[in-house]
Write a protein that holds these residues in place. Structure first.
Motif, mmCIF file in Angstrom:
data_model
loop_
_atom_site.group_PDB
_atom_site.id
_atom_site.type_symbol
_atom_site.label_atom_id
_atom_site.label_comp_id
_atom_site.label_asym_id
_atom_site.label_seq_id
_atom_site.Cartn_x
_atom_site.Cartn_y
_atom_site.Cartn_z
ATOM 1 N N GLY A 68 0.768 -1.238 0.000
ATOM 2 C CA GLY A 68 0.000 0.000 0.000
ATOM 3 C C GLY A 68 0.798 1.287 0.000
ATOM 4 N N GLY A 69 2.122 1.197 -0.044
ATOM 5 C CA GLY A 69 2.954 2.386 0.013
ATOM 6 C C GLY A 69 3.408 2.859 -1.356
ATOM 7 N N PRO A 70 4.518 3.618 -1.399
ATOM 8 C CA PRO A 70 5.040 4.130 -2.671
ATOM 9 C C PRO A 70 5.893 3.097 -3.395
ATOM 10 N N GLY A 71 6.583 3.515 -4.446
ATOM 11 C CA GLY A 71 7.509 2.658 -5.166
ATOM 12 C C GLY A 71 6.818 1.543 -5.933
ATOM 13 N N ILE A 72 7.354 0.329 -5.816
ATOM 14 C CA ILE A 72 6.804 -0.827 -6.520
ATOM 15 C C ILE A 72 5.362 -1.076 -6.096
ATOM 16 N N ASN A 78 -0.467 -1.208 -7.672
ATOM 17 C CA ASN A 78 -1.825 -0.680 -7.491
ATOM 18 C C ASN A 78 -2.227 0.199 -8.676
ATOM 19 N N ARG A 79 -1.274 0.938 -9.196
ATOM 20 C CA ARG A 79 -1.547 1.843 -10.322
ATOM 21 C C ARG A 79 -1.882 1.061 -11.588
ATOM 22 N N GLY A 80 -1.188 -0.057 -11.802
ATOM 23 C CA GLY A 80 -1.488 -0.878 -12.972
ATOM 24 C C GLY A 80 -2.899 -1.418 -12.944
ATOM 25 N N ALA A 81 -3.340 -1.862 -11.765
ATOM 26 C CA ALA A 81 -4.722 -2.330 -11.637
ATOM 27 C C ALA A 81 -5.693 -1.180 -11.885
ATOM 28 N N TYR A 82 -5.351 -0.013 -11.358
ATOM 29 C CA TYR A 82 -6.189 1.171 -11.560
ATOM 30 C C TYR A 82 -6.290 1.508 -13.049
ATOM 31 N N ASP A 83 -5.164 1.407 -13.758
ATOM 32 C CA ASP A 83 -5.157 1.677 -15.205
ATOM 33 C C ASP A 83 -6.131 0.754 -15.934
ATOM 34 N N ALA A 84 -6.276 -0.463 -15.415
ATOM 35 C CA ALA A 84 -7.159 -1.446 -16.046
ATOM 36 C C ALA A 84 -8.613 -1.272 -15.622
ATOM 37 N N GLY A 85 -8.879 -0.307 -14.757
ATOM 38 C CA GLY A 85 -10.233 -0.132 -14.244
ATOM 39 C C GLY A 85 -10.614 -1.236 -13.277
ATOM 40 N N ASN A 99 -0.604 4.883 -1.090
ATOM 41 C CA ASN A 99 -0.615 5.465 -2.429
ATOM 42 C C ASN A 99 -2.054 5.663 -2.898
ATOM 43 N N ALA A 100 -2.204 6.537 -3.861
ATOM 44 C CA ALA A 100 -3.540 6.996 -4.260
ATOM 45 C C ALA A 100 -4.263 6.040 -5.199
ATOM 46 N N TYR A 101 -3.654 4.892 -5.547
ATOM 47 C CA TYR A 101 -4.235 4.007 -6.551
ATOM 48 C C TYR A 101 -4.923 2.777 -5.954
ATOM 49 N N ILE A 102 -4.864 2.633 -4.624
ATOM 50 C CA ILE A 102 -5.558 1.526 -3.967
ATOM 51 C C ILE A 102 -7.063 1.763 -4.074
ATOM 52 N N THR A 103 -7.830 0.698 -4.246
ATOM 53 C CA THR A 103 -9.283 0.819 -4.180
ATOM 54 C C THR A 103 -9.665 1.225 -2.754
ATOM 55 N N PRO A 104 -10.364 2.343 -2.574
ATOM 56 C CA PRO A 104 -10.644 2.833 -1.215
ATOM 57 C C PRO A 104 -11.292 1.793 -0.310
ATOM 58 N N GLU A 105 -12.203 0.985 -0.856
ATOM 59 C CA GLU A 105 -12.882 -0.023 -0.044
ATOM 60 C C GLU A 105 -11.967 -1.191 0.324
ATOM 61 N N LEU A 106 -10.762 -1.229 -0.276
ATOM 62 C CA LEU A 106 -9.831 -2.330 -0.026
ATOM 63 C C LEU A 106 -8.501 -1.813 0.519
ATOM 64 N N ALA A 107 -8.542 -0.649 1.144
ATOM 65 C CA ALA A 107 -7.350 -0.066 1.767
ATOM 66 C C ALA A 107 -7.397 -0.324 3.271
ATOM 67 N N PHE A 108 -6.363 -0.992 3.780
ATOM 68 C CA PHE A 108 -6.326 -1.369 5.191
ATOM 69 C C PHE A 108 -5.057 -0.817 5.839
ATOM 70 N N ARG A 109 -5.127 -0.630 7.149
ATOM 71 C CA ARG A 109 -3.943 -0.201 7.897
ATOM 72 C C ARG A 109 -3.756 -1.115 9.094
ATOM 73 N N PHE A 110 -2.503 -1.532 9.312
ATOM 74 C CA PHE A 110 -2.178 -2.473 10.372
ATOM 75 C C PHE A 110 -1.223 -1.852 11.378
ATOM 76 N N HIS A 111 -1.276 -2.393 12.584
ATOM 77 C CA HIS A 111 -0.289 -2.063 13.609
ATOM 78 C C HIS A 111 0.761 -3.170 13.699
ATOM 79 N N TYR A 112 0.327 -4.425 13.513
ATOM 80 C CA TYR A 112 1.208 -5.571 13.701
ATOM 81 C C TYR A 112 1.694 -6.118 12.358
ATOM 82 N N PHE A 113 3.027 -6.198 12.220
ATOM 83 C CA PHE A 113 3.594 -6.781 11.005
ATOM 84 C C PHE A 113 3.128 -8.223 10.822
ATOM 85 N N ALA A 114 3.046 -8.985 11.906
ATOM 86 C CA ALA A 114 2.693 -10.406 11.801
ATOM 87 C C ALA A 114 1.314 -10.591 11.186
ATOM 88 N N LEU A 115 0.347 -9.795 11.625
ATOM 89 C CA LEU A 115 -1.012 -9.915 11.075
ATOM 90 C C LEU A 115 -1.055 -9.447 9.627
#
Length: 286
Positions: free
Chosen positions: A137-141, A146-153, A170-186
């Motif tokens: 969900g971050g920048p770079g790769i 995420n941007r490639g999927a967005y390009d495909a609609g 990053n701005a290309y994640i589907t908003p309904e599928l954007a999650f934030r975690f505290h624990y790396f393991a989860l």
């Protein structure tokens, strides 16, 4: 001695008291150390519930560096530094060298974007929701995929995480599928629960950590084998000498059959389609 409170003030004091909060609305309570198991459970349940509601059947994981830029941005950065050098205020040699490296590395951003567009176009048609691209969900790769999927609609997933220096999604994640975690393991668990393939581009500690965890889980039989593709042959063969690990007896010769190499989007797709690569009995149909 403080003057006595009237009835309204006493009621307000009660309503404002932390003890009067509903337990599930009390962040001070939920943040206590002995409630860590509950927080872990919530981080496990929330994304899984939402993915089920959104009809996501399977995912394709993309790992890679957060420091890689798209080609246009990398060239712009290099041009600005070169112009600065011509103006009599030259940047340091390492800074200029790194900017040139970023221009070269931008090919990985562009291939990640192109691959995500290809696989999303192929598997998200007529309300089908398979091989949904999932990144950190971050920048770079991550942004590139995420941007490639967005390009495909198409839809894509971002599993962001809270860090000391906040990682903005990053701005290309589907908003309904954007999650934030505290624990790396989860977060790592959610990368793999629905994964039907892993594509790893070049990266640093985070990428290597995530990649080797998957290889270890497959090697030890803790997860069903999935296709693993390492993108950028030159990088991976220099970064990790698998032959040396075999020679030293730290891994078995067959352990290098857990993955394949690729250099571009078409090779990635072909590697995924070839799975199982050699002797494996389970096939994931693309």
């Amino acid at each position: 001695m403080n003057p006595p409170l009237d009835e309204a003030e006493r009621l307000r004091a009660i309503l404002d008291s932390p003890t009067y909060r509903l337990a599930y609305e009390d962040p001070d309570l939920l943040g206590q150390s002995d409630l860590r198991p509950l927080r872990l459970q919530l981080e496990l349940l929330k994304p899984e519930r939402i993915l089920r509601e959104q009809g996501v059947h399977s995912t394709l994981v993309v790992f890679g560096s957060s420091r890689v830029h798209d080609a246009a941005s990398a060239r712009t950065r290099l041009a600005a530094l070169e112009q600065q050098a011509d103006s009599g205020d030259p940047p340091s040699g390492p800074m200029l060298a790194l900017a040139r490296r970023r221009v070269e590395q931008a090919r990985h951003y562009e291939e990640a974007r192109r691959f995500a567009q290809l696989i999303s176009t192929r598997f998200q048609q007529e309300k089908r929701c398979d091989f949904v691209v999932v990144t950190g969900g971050g920048p770079g790769i991550m942004e590139a995929a995420n941007r490639g999927a967005y390009d495909a609609g198409a839809r894509s997933i971002g599993l962001n995480i809270t860090l000391p220096h906040e990682q903005v999604p990053n701005a290309y994640i589907t908003p309904e599928l954007a999650f934030r975690f505290h624990y790396f393991a989860l977060r790592k668990m959610h990368f793999l629960i629905h994964a039907r393939g892993l594509v790893s581009f070049p990266g640093g500690y985070g990428t290597l950590d995530e990649l080797f965890e998957v290889l270890t889980l497959i090697q030890t039989g803790k997860m069903t084998p999935i296709p693993v593709v390492l993108v950028g042959r030159a990088f991976w063969r220099r970064a990790i000498d698998f032959g040396y690990l075999i020679d030293e007896g730290y891994i078995a010769p067959e352990d290098v059959e857990l993955f394949e190499y690729a250099d571009d989007a078409e090779e990635i797709m072909a590697a995924l389609e070839r799975f199982p690569y050699r002797s494996r009995s389970r096939t994931v149909k693309l």
